[in-house]
Design a protein around this motif. Structure first.
Motif, PDB file in Angstrom:
ATOM      1  N   ALA A 132      13.017  -5.170  -5.805  1.00 19.70           N
ATOM      2  CA  ALA A 132      13.606  -5.093  -4.471  1.00 19.70           C
ATOM      3  C   ALA A 132      14.506  -3.873  -4.345  1.00 19.70           C
ATOM      4  CB  ALA A 132      14.394  -6.366  -4.173  1.00 19.70           C
ATOM      5  N   ALA A 135      12.299  -0.817  -3.982  1.00 19.82           N
ATOM      6  CA  ALA A 135      11.635  -0.803  -2.677  1.00 19.82           C
ATOM      7  C   ALA A 135      12.600  -0.438  -1.569  1.00 19.82           C
ATOM      8  CB  ALA A 135      10.990  -2.163  -2.408  1.00 19.82           C
ATOM      9  N   MET A 136      13.806  -0.994  -1.617  1.00 22.55           N
ATOM     10  CA  MET A 136      14.794  -0.701  -0.587  1.00 22.55           C
ATOM     11  C   MET A 136      15.212   0.761  -0.635  1.00 22.55           C
ATOM     12  SD  MET A 136      16.523  -1.925   1.958  1.00 22.55           S
ATOM     13  CE  MET A 136      16.756  -3.709   1.849  1.00 22.55           C
ATOM     14  N   SER A 206      13.808  -4.473   5.804  1.00 20.56           N
ATOM     15  CA  SER A 206      13.985  -5.837   5.288  1.00 20.56           C
ATOM     16  C   SER A 206      13.086  -6.022   4.068  1.00 20.56           C
ATOM     17  CB  SER A 206      13.614  -6.874   6.360  1.00 20.56           C
ATOM     18  OG  SER A 206      14.364  -6.684   7.538  1.00 20.56           O
ATOM     19  N   VAL A 207      13.653  -6.591   2.995  1.00 20.27           N
ATOM     20  CA  VAL A 207      12.930  -6.705   1.732  1.00 20.27           C
ATOM     21  C   VAL A 207      13.128  -8.092   1.140  1.00 20.27           C
ATOM     22  CG1 VAL A 207      12.849  -5.869  -0.659  1.00 20.27           C
ATOM     23  CG2 VAL A 207      13.022  -4.231   1.213  1.00 20.27           C
ATOM     24  N   ASP A 208      12.060  -8.646   0.565  1.00 14.89           N
ATOM     25  CA  ASP A 208      12.146  -9.879  -0.216  1.00 14.89           C
ATOM     26  C   ASP A 208      12.763  -9.523  -1.563  1.00 14.89           C
ATOM     27  OD1 ASP A 208      11.668 -12.111  -1.868  1.00 14.89           O
ATOM     28  OD2 ASP A 208       9.835 -12.639  -0.794  1.00 14.89           O
ATOM     29  N   THR A 209      13.951 -10.055  -1.849  1.00 14.60           N
ATOM     30  CA  THR A 209      14.652  -9.660  -3.074  1.00 14.60           C
ATOM     31  C   THR A 209      14.000 -10.202  -4.335  1.00 14.60           C
ATOM     32  OG1 THR A 209      16.165 -11.553  -2.970  1.00 14.60           O
ATOM     33  CG2 THR A 209      16.850  -9.531  -1.849  1.00 14.60           C
ATOM     34  N   GLY A 212      10.254  -7.687  -3.991  1.00 11.26           N
ATOM     35  CA  GLY A 212      10.271  -6.309  -3.548  1.00 11.26           C
ATOM     36  C   GLY A 212       9.366  -6.061  -2.365  1.00 11.26           C
ATOM     37  N   ARG A 213       8.710  -7.094  -1.853  1.00  3.03           N
ATOM     38  CA  ARG A 213       7.785  -6.927  -0.726  1.00  3.03           C
ATOM     39  C   ARG A 213       8.572  -6.704   0.560  1.00  3.03           C
ATOM     40  NH1 ARG A 213       5.025 -10.558   2.911  1.00  3.03           N
ATOM     41  NH2 ARG A 213       6.199 -12.297   2.045  1.00  3.03           N
ATOM     42  N   PRO A 214       8.192  -5.698   1.359  1.00  2.00           N
ATOM     43  CA  PRO A 214       8.891  -5.489   2.632  1.00  2.00           C
ATOM     44  C   PRO A 214       8.461  -6.517   3.669  1.00  2.00           C
ATOM     45  CG  PRO A 214       7.106  -3.910   2.404  1.00  2.00           C
ATOM     46  CD  PRO A 214       7.178  -4.657   1.105  1.00  2.00           C
TER      47      PRO A 214
END
Length: 310
Positions: A132, A135-136, A206-209, A212-214
């Motif tokens: 995450a 990705a962020m 916005s990211v799934d912590t 790491g998926r947006p």
């Protein structure tokens, strides 16, 4: 605002900005719902840049750390028969913590006679949410570069007279940082030489912590549509809450293409750029559509943390 006033505003900003700013999200170990969530069901307008995550320092070497304040804990939602959508594990490695820690370095330059100020983001995770964090960091920095380069293409030549020079600034905030969901929002202020006023743009990532998926606008809308069925109508709710946000402009009929969005505890935050939908006098506008208007009480959305409930 007159040309001379605008010129002094940008020049004053360029002279007093700090070079380095360190922004750190709070690392509290509370109950099942820690983090921050700034959105409410009331409409908010942004006529000027927010100072939520910025500080002014007089020395280039000065760094200022700002921490967000965790919201009060709430009881985690339990699974119930008949729930639809994607089921998410109620606890994870970052349960009870703010998963991401932001490190922001503010770069200052002068471009074609105007101030250019933009953040470069570094992200770490105190609880192992490395996917995450990566990705962020990648998404936010890419967004800043894209907006900066787009502004350069429209900023115009240096003014030959006492007109205001062009300018660009971007500021970050973290409206949500809880186990399962982190949101970074960007407030970008652009000014082109000869323009009547600056423009404020609102962006978010916005990211799934946990993975790491947006969480993208298209993905969230598709998930709600699948759960809500053929009678679900996002545009209907969008128009309704836009009119509540700006009742003096009832003729506005936005579509999903006109807005940005990100999930908050209160509902789906909707962002509208300055002059893009409402009158320019309104500034950039943000309002929230409550979850009760978008998803059923037993629906499970991948982008709504279980411990929020809805």
């Amino acid at each position: 605002m007159g040309g001379g006033d605008m010129a002094s505003t940008w020049r004053g900003a360029a002279a007093s900005r700090a070079v380095v700013l360190l922004v750190a999200t709070a690392l509290s170990a509370c109950a099942s719902d820690h983090g921050t969530d700034r959105a409410s069901t009331a409409a908010r307008t942004h006529a000027t840049p927010s100072a939520a995550v910025s500080a002014t320092a007089t020395k280039p070497t000065t760094a200022t750390a700002l921490a967000t304040t965790p919201s009060s804990p709430s009881t985690s939602a339990q699974s119930a028969p008949g729930q639809t959508g994607q089921t998410r594990t109620p606890t994870g490695a970052c349960a009870g913590q703010t998963p991401l820690k932001l490190h922001v370095t503010v770069h200052q330059e002068t471009w074609r006679g105007g101030p250019l100020e933009y953040p470069v983001l570094g992200v770490s995770s105190p609880c192992g949410a490395v996917q995450a964090a990566a990705a962020m960091q990648r998404a936010v920095n890419g967004m800043v570069v894209s907006e900066r380069e787009d502004w350069k293409g429209t900023a115009g030549s240096p003014p030959a007279t006492d007109e205001p020079a062009s300018g660009f600034s971007a500021r970050l905030s973290t409206p949500v940082d809880v186990d399962g969901l982190a949101v970074v929002s960007l407030e970008i202020v652009r000014y082109a030489a000869g323009a009547a006023h600056p423009l404020t743009l609102l962006r978010s990532v916005s990211v799934d912590t946990r993975t790491g998926r947006p969480f993208t606008k298209a993905g969230m809308l598709a998930e709600m549509q699948r759960t809500g069925g053929p009678q679900w109508d996002f545009e209907r709710e969008l128009r309704r809450y836009a009119r509540l946000a700006r009742p003096q402009e009832p003729q506005v009929a936005p579509s999903r293409a006109d807005v940005g969005m990100y999930p908050t505890r209160a509902g789906m935050a909707i962002t509208v750029d300055h002059c893009a939908l409402f009158s320019c006098a309104s500034g950039a506008v943000e309002f929230t559509i409550p979850w009760s208007q978008l998803v059923g009480p037993k629906d499970r959305m991948s982008f709504i943390p279980d411990h929020w409930g809805h």
